[in-house]
Design a protein around this motif. Sequence first.
Motif, PDB file in Angstrom:
ATOM      1  N   LEU A 158       0.833  -1.123   0.071  1.00  0.00           N
ATOM      2  CA  LEU A 158       0.200   0.120  -0.026  1.00  0.00           C
ATOM      3  C   LEU A 158       0.775   1.370   0.017  1.00  0.00           C
ATOM      4  O   LEU A 158       0.158   2.417   0.199  1.00  0.00           O
ATOM      5  CB  LEU A 158      -0.771   0.000   1.248  1.00  0.00           C
ATOM      6  CG  LEU A 158      -1.859  -1.358   1.136  1.00  0.00           C
ATOM      7  CD1 LEU A 158      -2.614  -1.032   2.436  1.00  0.00           C
ATOM      8  CD2 LEU A 158      -2.774  -1.321   0.177  1.00  0.00           C
ATOM      9  N   ARG A 159       1.978   0.997   0.091  1.00  0.00           N
ATOM     10  CA  ARG A 159       3.099   2.314   0.056  1.00  0.00           C
ATOM     11  C   ARG A 159       3.817   2.083  -1.379  1.00  0.00           C
ATOM     12  O   ARG A 159       4.880   2.901  -1.395  1.00  0.00           O
ATOM     13  CB  ARG A 159       3.941   2.149   1.146  1.00  0.00           C
ATOM     14  CG  ARG A 159       3.349   2.468   2.555  1.00  0.00           C
ATOM     15  CD  ARG A 159       4.341   2.591   3.761  1.00  0.00           C
ATOM     16  NE  ARG A 159       4.737   0.942   4.301  1.00  0.00           N
ATOM     17  CZ  ARG A 159       5.591   0.562   3.921  1.00  0.00           C
ATOM     18  NH1 ARG A 159       6.771   1.089   3.391  1.00  0.00           N
ATOM     19  NH2 ARG A 159       6.008  -0.657   4.762  1.00  0.00           N
ATOM     20  N   THR A 160       3.277   1.444  -2.088  1.00  0.00           N
ATOM     21  CA  THR A 160       4.312   1.255  -3.441  1.00  0.00           C
ATOM     22  C   THR A 160       3.620   1.969  -4.525  1.00  0.00           C
ATOM     23  O   THR A 160       2.526   2.272  -4.835  1.00  0.00           O
ATOM     24  CB  THR A 160       3.895  -0.283  -3.864  1.00  0.00           C
ATOM     25  OG1 THR A 160       4.736  -1.134  -2.856  1.00  0.00           O
ATOM     26  CG2 THR A 160       4.935  -0.518  -5.036  1.00  0.00           C
ATOM     27  N   ASN A 161       4.554   2.780  -5.337  1.00  0.00           N
ATOM     28  CA  ASN A 161       4.080   3.442  -6.831  1.00  0.00           C
ATOM     29  C   ASN A 161       4.907   2.491  -7.940  1.00  0.00           C
ATOM     30  O   ASN A 161       6.014   1.831  -7.626  1.00  0.00           O
ATOM     31  CB  ASN A 161       4.540   4.687  -6.825  1.00  0.00           C
ATOM     32  CG  ASN A 161       3.764   5.725  -5.742  1.00  0.00           C
ATOM     33  OD1 ASN A 161       4.069   6.121  -4.695  1.00  0.00           O
ATOM     34  ND2 ASN A 161       2.653   5.790  -6.391  1.00  0.00           N
ATOM     35  N   PHE A 162       4.570   2.918  -9.097  1.00  0.00           N
ATOM     36  CA  PHE A 162       5.114   2.139 -10.109  1.00  0.00           C
ATOM     37  C   PHE A 162       5.526   3.094 -11.117  1.00  0.00           C
ATOM     38  O   PHE A 162       4.792   4.333 -11.625  1.00  0.00           O
ATOM     39  CB  PHE A 162       4.028   1.187 -10.780  1.00  0.00           C
ATOM     40  CG  PHE A 162       3.615   0.234  -9.762  1.00  0.00           C
ATOM     41  CD1 PHE A 162       4.228  -1.007  -9.712  1.00  0.00           C
ATOM     42  CD2 PHE A 162       2.513   0.474  -9.012  1.00  0.00           C
ATOM     43  CE1 PHE A 162       3.582  -1.747  -8.778  1.00  0.00           C
ATOM     44  CE2 PHE A 162       2.087  -0.507  -7.932  1.00  0.00           C
ATOM     45  CZ  PHE A 162       2.669  -1.931  -8.004  1.00  0.00           C
ATOM     46  N   SER A 163       6.793   2.833 -11.536  1.00  0.00           N
ATOM     47  CA  SER A 163       7.551   3.736 -12.806  1.00  0.00           C
ATOM     48  C   SER A 163       8.121   3.067 -13.746  1.00  0.00           C
ATOM     49  O   SER A 163       8.004   1.912 -13.774  1.00  0.00           O
ATOM     50  CB  SER A 163       8.627   4.742 -11.675  1.00  0.00           C
ATOM     51  OG  SER A 163       8.922   5.559 -12.640  1.00  0.00           O
ATOM     52  N   SER A 164       8.822   3.802 -14.451  1.00  0.00           N
ATOM     53  CA  SER A 164       9.255   3.086 -15.611  1.00  0.00           C
ATOM     54  C   SER A 164      10.862   3.319 -15.902  1.00  0.00           C
ATOM     55  O   SER A 164      11.143   4.664 -15.678  1.00  0.00           O
ATOM     56  CB  SER A 164       8.538   3.540 -16.690  1.00  0.00           C
ATOM     57  OG  SER A 164       9.278   2.629 -18.102  1.00  0.00           O
ATOM     58  N   VAL A 165      11.599   2.388 -15.627  1.00  0.00           N
ATOM     59  CA  VAL A 165      13.405   2.568 -15.926  1.00  0.00           C
ATOM     60  C   VAL A 165      13.739   1.867 -17.239  1.00  0.00           C
ATOM     61  O   VAL A 165      13.458   0.575 -17.302  1.00  0.00           O
ATOM     62  CB  VAL A 165      13.882   2.034 -14.649  1.00  0.00           C
ATOM     63  CG1 VAL A 165      15.309   2.110 -14.659  1.00  0.00           C
ATOM     64  CG2 VAL A 165      13.468   2.873 -13.447  1.00  0.00           C
ATOM     65  N   GLU A 166      14.442   2.842 -18.022  1.00  0.00           N
ATOM     66  CA  GLU A 166      14.747   1.886 -19.361  1.00  0.00           C
ATOM     67  C   GLU A 166      13.548   1.272 -19.754  1.00  0.00           C
ATOM     68  O   GLU A 166      13.888   0.126 -20.768  1.00  0.00           O
ATOM     69  CB  GLU A 166      15.870   1.297 -19.029  1.00  0.00           C
ATOM     70  CG  GLU A 166      17.105   2.167 -18.409  1.00  0.00           C
ATOM     71  CD  GLU A 166      18.415   1.259 -18.232  1.00  0.00           C
ATOM     72  OE1 GLU A 166      18.080   0.064 -18.567  1.00  0.00           O
ATOM     73  OE2 GLU A 166      19.358   1.836 -17.971  1.00  0.00           O
ATOM     74  N   GLY A 167      12.631   1.865 -19.917  1.00  0.00           N
ATOM     75  CA  GLY A 167      11.343   1.227 -20.546  1.00  0.00           C
ATOM     76  C   GLY A 167      10.758   0.083 -19.943  1.00  0.00           C
ATOM     77  O   GLY A 167       9.667  -0.713 -20.574  1.00  0.00           O
ATOM     78  N   LYS A 168      11.212  -0.222 -18.642  1.00  0.00           N
ATOM     79  CA  LYS A 168      10.443  -1.405 -17.951  1.00  0.00           C
ATOM     80  C   LYS A 168      10.021  -0.957 -16.600  1.00  0.00           C
ATOM     81  O   LYS A 168      10.388  -0.118 -16.178  1.00  0.00           O
ATOM     82  CB  LYS A 168      11.537  -2.563 -17.812  1.00  0.00           C
ATOM     83  CG  LYS A 168      12.317  -3.007 -18.939  1.00  0.00           C
ATOM     84  CD  LYS A 168      13.208  -4.096 -18.548  1.00  0.00           C
ATOM     85  CE  LYS A 168      13.886  -4.855 -19.781  1.00  0.00           C
ATOM     86  NZ  LYS A 168      15.184  -5.918 -19.316  1.00  0.00           N
ATOM     87  N   PRO A 169       8.792  -1.348 -16.537  1.00  0.00           N
ATOM     88  CA  PRO A 169       8.085  -0.953 -15.065  1.00  0.00           C
ATOM     89  C   PRO A 169       8.843  -1.552 -13.994  1.00  0.00           C
ATOM     90  O   PRO A 169       9.185  -2.760 -13.847  1.00  0.00           O
ATOM     91  CB  PRO A 169       6.554  -1.584 -15.248  1.00  0.00           C
ATOM     92  CG  PRO A 169       6.866  -2.856 -16.132  1.00  0.00           C
ATOM     93  CD  PRO A 169       8.048  -2.480 -17.174  1.00  0.00           C
ATOM     94  N   VAL A 170       8.866  -0.732 -12.824  1.00  0.00           N
ATOM     95  CA  VAL A 170       9.443  -1.232 -11.681  1.00  0.00           C
ATOM     96  C   VAL A 170       8.623  -0.752 -10.189  1.00  0.00           C
ATOM     97  O   VAL A 170       8.014   0.164 -10.477  1.00  0.00           O
ATOM     98  CB  VAL A 170      10.867  -0.707 -11.289  1.00  0.00           C
ATOM     99  CG1 VAL A 170      11.691  -1.352 -12.512  1.00  0.00           C
ATOM    100  CG2 VAL A 170      10.917   0.980 -11.641  1.00  0.00           C
TER     101      VAL A 170
END
Length: 219
Positions: A122-134
């Motif tokens: 519940l404290r997690t966000n999602f981003s993109s690094v070098e085209g891959k989601p993390v």
Amino acid sequence: MNPPQPKDSSVLEDKLSDNSQSNNPAKTIPTTGSKSETASAELWESIKTIIGLQNQAPPLVTVSKEGNLPLSFPQERLWFLEQLESANSSYNIPFTFRLKGVLNISALEQSLNEILRRHQALRTNFSSVEGKPVQVIASTVNLTLSVVDLQDLPTQERENKAMQLATESAQQPFELTKEPLFRANLLKLTEQEHILLLNIHHIVFDGWSEGVLFKELAT
């Protein structure tokens, strides 16, 4: 003319006996002792092989929750669907709780923050690094419970307004890369009656999580 003589019964019996032996040759029943022993030996060898492979497996290690972490397969699927259609509320999971009796709003806010502290999803966000989601897990999140006071409205108008606000809350999209994916709002109908609105994105919450959330809210 002499009457026909009956055939010798012993000859007929011999022929029947010969036919029976030719059509139904005797079968040799194999002994099971040797096969059973062989099967047992093969089974034991298989067990020893499995044990050996298990002993060769690398030990389990604790994975650091700092930095960028890969997504699970279901999370990847939801992430890509979000990229195809931004500002989408299809994967919101809203809850509405009508609370009756005197409510300690400060204690409720503390309880919600404790739930966020316990569950890193519940404290997690999602981003993109070098085209891959993390996944990016925040060490802390400070949730402020927003309170909307509807006490001054007439009873029917108050209920209608509460329904409208609940619908708007449920349909408000999340920004996966920035904001917390867990929202909480409180509607104050009277001093003795409140409505708690929760909205959680499906990428961090599922059916199993629902039971855990309800249990922790009730304690």
